[in-house]
Motif scaffolding. Structure first.
Motif, PDB file in Angstrom:
ATOM      1  N   LEU A  10       0.824  -1.203   0.000  1.00 20.08           N
ATOM      2  CA  LEU A  10       0.000   0.000   0.000  1.00 20.08           C
ATOM      3  C   LEU A  10       0.860   1.255   0.000  1.00 20.08           C
ATOM      4  O   LEU A  10       0.551   2.219  -0.680  1.00 20.08           O
ATOM      5  N   ILE A  15      -1.086   4.541  -0.743  1.00 21.52           N
ATOM      6  CA  ILE A  15      -2.285   4.487   0.085  1.00 21.52           C
ATOM      7  C   ILE A  15      -1.850   3.995   1.458  1.00 21.52           C
ATOM      8  O   ILE A  15      -1.078   3.069   1.559  1.00 21.52           O
ATOM      9  N   LEU A  17      -2.863   2.766   5.482  1.00 24.05           N
ATOM     10  CA  LEU A  17      -3.914   2.231   6.337  1.00 24.05           C
ATOM     11  C   LEU A  17      -3.674   2.707   7.757  1.00 24.05           C
ATOM     12  O   LEU A  17      -2.551   2.811   8.209  1.00 24.05           O
ATOM     13  N   TYR A  25      -8.760  -2.099   9.865  1.00 21.21           N
ATOM     14  CA  TYR A  25      -7.915  -1.246   9.057  1.00 21.21           C
ATOM     15  C   TYR A  25      -8.802  -0.382   8.200  1.00 21.21           C
ATOM     16  O   TYR A  25      -9.685  -0.868   7.519  1.00 21.21           O
ATOM     17  N   LEU A  27      -8.983   3.094   5.518  1.00 20.62           N
ATOM     18  CA  LEU A  27      -8.232   4.008   4.682  1.00 20.62           C
ATOM     19  C   LEU A  27      -8.573   5.422   5.093  1.00 20.62           C
ATOM     20  O   LEU A  27      -9.732   5.773   5.159  1.00 20.62           O
TER      21      LEU A  27
END
Lengths: 202, 566
Positions: A10, A15, A17, A25, A27
């Motif tokens: 990620l 991105i 978490l 988890y 975003l």
């Protein structure tokens, strides 16, 4: 996949978490960056790769007539619709034939009807008079000779719309608000009320 | 060709890495077995291969394809869709009997079609396993036997839903459902008025984090592949984790040619072509799980001929390739004035429908077709793509400010309905080896035969009437003309991509290939774990059942190996 490697993955695409209150988890929306944002933005000036300068300018004018600027948003000319079409023509002879043939037909039809002027050189009222003939399939019944023009205009109209509504300007005009990350999905109450009020279920 | 035999004898070789193969790999490696997985396509790298979140304008051709394939109807697969799928693979042709139609979609990449599929996850019903109308054979298992395996499958892949108590849509082990979008609220009201159930959809997307996978971020692009693996795929949820255990050997670019047997008729190895070197390899094993997709699995069995199995391995019944089905498909759209100029908001959610219509006329004795269908629902403010407004341009015609205003007004005001119904197996729909053609690797190809019967044609006529009723009850207008009266607008066989039935299971070895554990009657160390074992094609997309059956078969195989029976 282990948490560690998944996080690496990620991180790699930008991105992140975060561990939510419930141990989930989630975003964080503000942390989302998109994988392809590094792609070069459209630069200001486009040089046609496939069409002649005259064909390109004619297509630009057509695109401006198909989706014009109005008080709410710029139109297909500003959105570079002709650039997109020229780009596709440069990689497809089949596509190029549609446009070179269609644009030549338009010039010929214009010269024939309005004393030797090309589409580009004609008055705006003459341009729209021609479009009024080829923008509607039912006109074929009165004049079968319009067929190539009607077919071409259908191509030009749908591809100008494609170019416009997939551009940042067109996306904004439509008001598409997605392609983002949210931690929860919900639907605004006022949107539901708007539709129900106008429906037979009001 | 020279053949190279592997030094290692694997406990199990799995052929195919989709829903069935992925499940087998997960379960068998969890049991501590040494597994080799053959995949005909390349490795998947989600970070690089998935085009999630990309705007069309970030790509020069905006998704039309490098040579405008989309505009000429030649695009094999959506530009932004998760890799890799094909209707036509130049090196791997298939044939169709003269005058008939069948389209065969294949995916060639680790994870197969699970990288991009619709993720609709429906349990089969009790009557699907034991049909009361006698039009297809009973399955050798009951719903009661399968229910715990559905629990496991749902618990692992993660499925949204609500408990509804409907016989046509058995409840499961659900994650929270997702709120209906505006058009879905109207459709629910319309269905309510018509006495049609319209319930929260059952989809393999995580509305909550489970099993180390992040919760959904609601970008609505599951079909592009999900980088966070919040939408289920066998590649990300099953195969990548299994690779970390050290128990799995993944071999990509491996096109299985045949199953090699010894004098006793047991499979001792899988012969495959390494596409990169065009060399023949053999990988030795104690057991094999074939999960190459229904028609590819049948092809592999039929191509595995020996003195003992002259009609193909495990095929004394002659049933391999028979009993082929696809779902019955029909679509209709409408425009809904109540949605015109709808206030803008983000309606992406999870890709596809948030509500759906399960079959509701189980007890209707008057309808003129057997079995049933479910209805999938589309609409909302979707990311504008090439083609999004072709329909509007063709319908509105004209140009200028009026066209622009019309597109503004109609954006988000269109609803779509797709019926997915049950096809009754018929003797004219099947596949076999074409005696005259081979693919680029020299492997004989499949020839298809297909025919819809009146059962399916009458069913899509019923779909047309139902969808029209739902659209008109919400004040909408059906778009497009009436379908051709002869075909009634039915899908081309194969195009719904739900092939099943070609390596059928059953209790009677004379009428089926596999037993109730997906194990070949004649070859104890041969299992088939895709939709090929399915006796019928219930109106409930097959993937969840593929996972449930593969899970059960794999646990059974592991136990039989532990006992020394395989």
């Amino acid at each position: 996949m282990s948490e560690y490697s998944r996080r690496d993955l990620l991180r790699h695409i930008g991105i992140s978490l975060t561990l939510g209150a419930a141990g989930e988890y989630v975003l964080a929306a503000q942390d989302v960056q998109h994988i392809h944002q590094t792609l070069a933005p459209q630069n200001g000036h486009y040089t046609p790769k496939s069409l002649t300068a005259h064909e390109y300018a004619t297509l630009q004018r057509l695109s401006d007539l198909i989706i014009p600027a109005d008080e709410l948003s710029p139109g297909a000319l500003s959105a570079g619709a002709a650039d997109f079409i020229d780009f596709l023509c440069s990689a497809s002879d089949e596509m190029k034939l549609i446009y070179t043939g269609g644009l030549a037909w338009i010039d010929e039809a214009m010269k024939h009807r309005y004393g030797g002027k090309t589409f580009l050189a004609a008055d705006p009222s003459q341009q729209t008079a021609l479009l009024d003939l080829i923008a509607y399939r039912e006109n074929l019944r009165q004049d079968p000779a319009l067929s190539p023009g009607i077919d071409f205009f259908a191509w030009a109209r749908k591809m100008v719309a494609d170019a416009y509504y997939t551009s940042p300007i067109g996306i904004k005009d439509l008001g598409y608000m997605g392609n983002t990350a949210m931690t929860h999905f919900s639907v605004p109450r006022e949107a539901i009320d708007y539709a129900v009020k106008r429906s037979p279920f009001a | 060709m020279q053949s190279t035999k592997s030094a290692q004898v694997f406990d199990v070789v799995v052929v195919g890495s989709g829903a069935g193969g992925g499940t087998a790999v997960k379960v068998l490696t969890d049991k501590g077995l040494q597994v080799a997985l053959l995949e005909a396509g390349p490795m998947l790298n989600p970070a690089k291969d998935f085009r999630e979140h990309v705007w069309p304008y970030q790509v020069d051709n905006r998704g039309a394809g490098a040579h405008s394939e989309l505009y000429f109807g030649r695009q094999q697969w959506g530009y932004f869709a998760a890799p890799v799928g094909y209707w036509d693979i130049p090196d791997e042709p298939y044939t169709v009997a003269a005058g008939q139609e069948w389209r065969w979609f294949r995916s060639r990449i680790v994870g197969g079609r699970t990288n991009h599929y619709g993720r609709i996850s429906l349990r089969f019903s009790d009557y699907d396993f034991q049909p009361e109308d006698g039009l297809s054979d009973p399955w050798p298992v009951t719903y009661q036997e399968m229910s715990p395996w559905y629990d496991k499958a749902e618990g692992f892949i993660g499925v949204t839903g609500t408990k509804e108590g409907l016989r046509t849509a058995p409840d499961g082990n659900f994650l929270p459902a997702i709120a209906p979008r505006v058009h879905e609220v109207l459709i629910q009201k319309s269905c309510g008025k018509l006495g049609i159930p319209c319930i929260p959809s059952r989809m393999a997307m995580l509305t909550k984090s489970i099993n180390g996978r992040a919760a959904c971020h609601y970008c609505g692009q599951c079909g592009r592949g999900c980088v966070t693996a919040s939408a289920f795929s066998s590649s990300q949820a099953m195969i990548f984790p299994a690779m970390k255990t050290g128990k799995l050997t993944l071999i990509t670019g491996a096109m299985a040619r045949e199953l090699v047997t010894d004098g006793s008729g047991k499979v001792t190895a899988v012969s495959y072509v390494d596409k990169a070197t065009r060399s023949e390899q053999q990988i030795r094993c104690r057991a094999v799980v074939v999960a190459a997709s229904a028609c590819e699995s049948a092809r592999l069995l039929l191509n595995s001929k020996s003195a003992r199995f002259s009609a193909g391995i495990a095929n004394s019944s002659g049933q391999v390739g028979r009993n082929l089905t696809d779902s019955v498909g029909y679509s209709l759209s409408g425009t809904v004035p109540a949605l015109a100029n709808l206030p803008r908001h983000n309606s992406d959610g999870i890709d596809g429908m948030h509500v759906y219509v399960p079959w509701w006329l189980l007890d209707d004795k008057k309808k003129n077709f057997p079995r049933g269908y479910h209805i999938e629902i589309g609409g909302g403010f979707r990311m504008p793509m090439i083609g999004s407004f072709h329909g509007e341009c063709a319908a509105f015609q004209g140009y200028g400010r009026k066209l622009k205003d019309s597109i503004r007004e109609q954006y988000g005001a269109t609803v779509g309905f797709a019926g997915r119904g049950e096809m009754i197996p018929n003797k004219d729909t099947w596949c076999e080896i074409d005696p005259e053609r081979v693919d680029a690797w020299g492997i004989p190809v499949i020839r298809f035969h297909a025919r819809w019967s009146d059962a399916e044609i009458n069913q899509v006529r019923h779909m047309h009437e139902t969808f029209t009723g739902i659209i008109e009850t919400m004040g909408g207008r059906v778009m497009g003309g009436r379908p051709d009266p002869k075909t009634a607008g039915i899908s081309t066989p194969g195009t719904i991509i739900h092939e099943a039935g070609t390596v059928k299971m059953g209790d009677d070895p004379n009428r089926s290939v596999l037993n109730k554990y997906c194990q070949a009657h004649e070859v104890k160390n041969l299992f088939v774990c895709d939709a090929a074992p399915f006796v019928s094609q219930p109106d409930k997309n097959v993937t969840l059942s593929i996972v449930a059956f593969a899970w059960r078969a794999s646990e059974y195989l592991a136990e039989e190996m532990r006992k020394g029976n395989v």
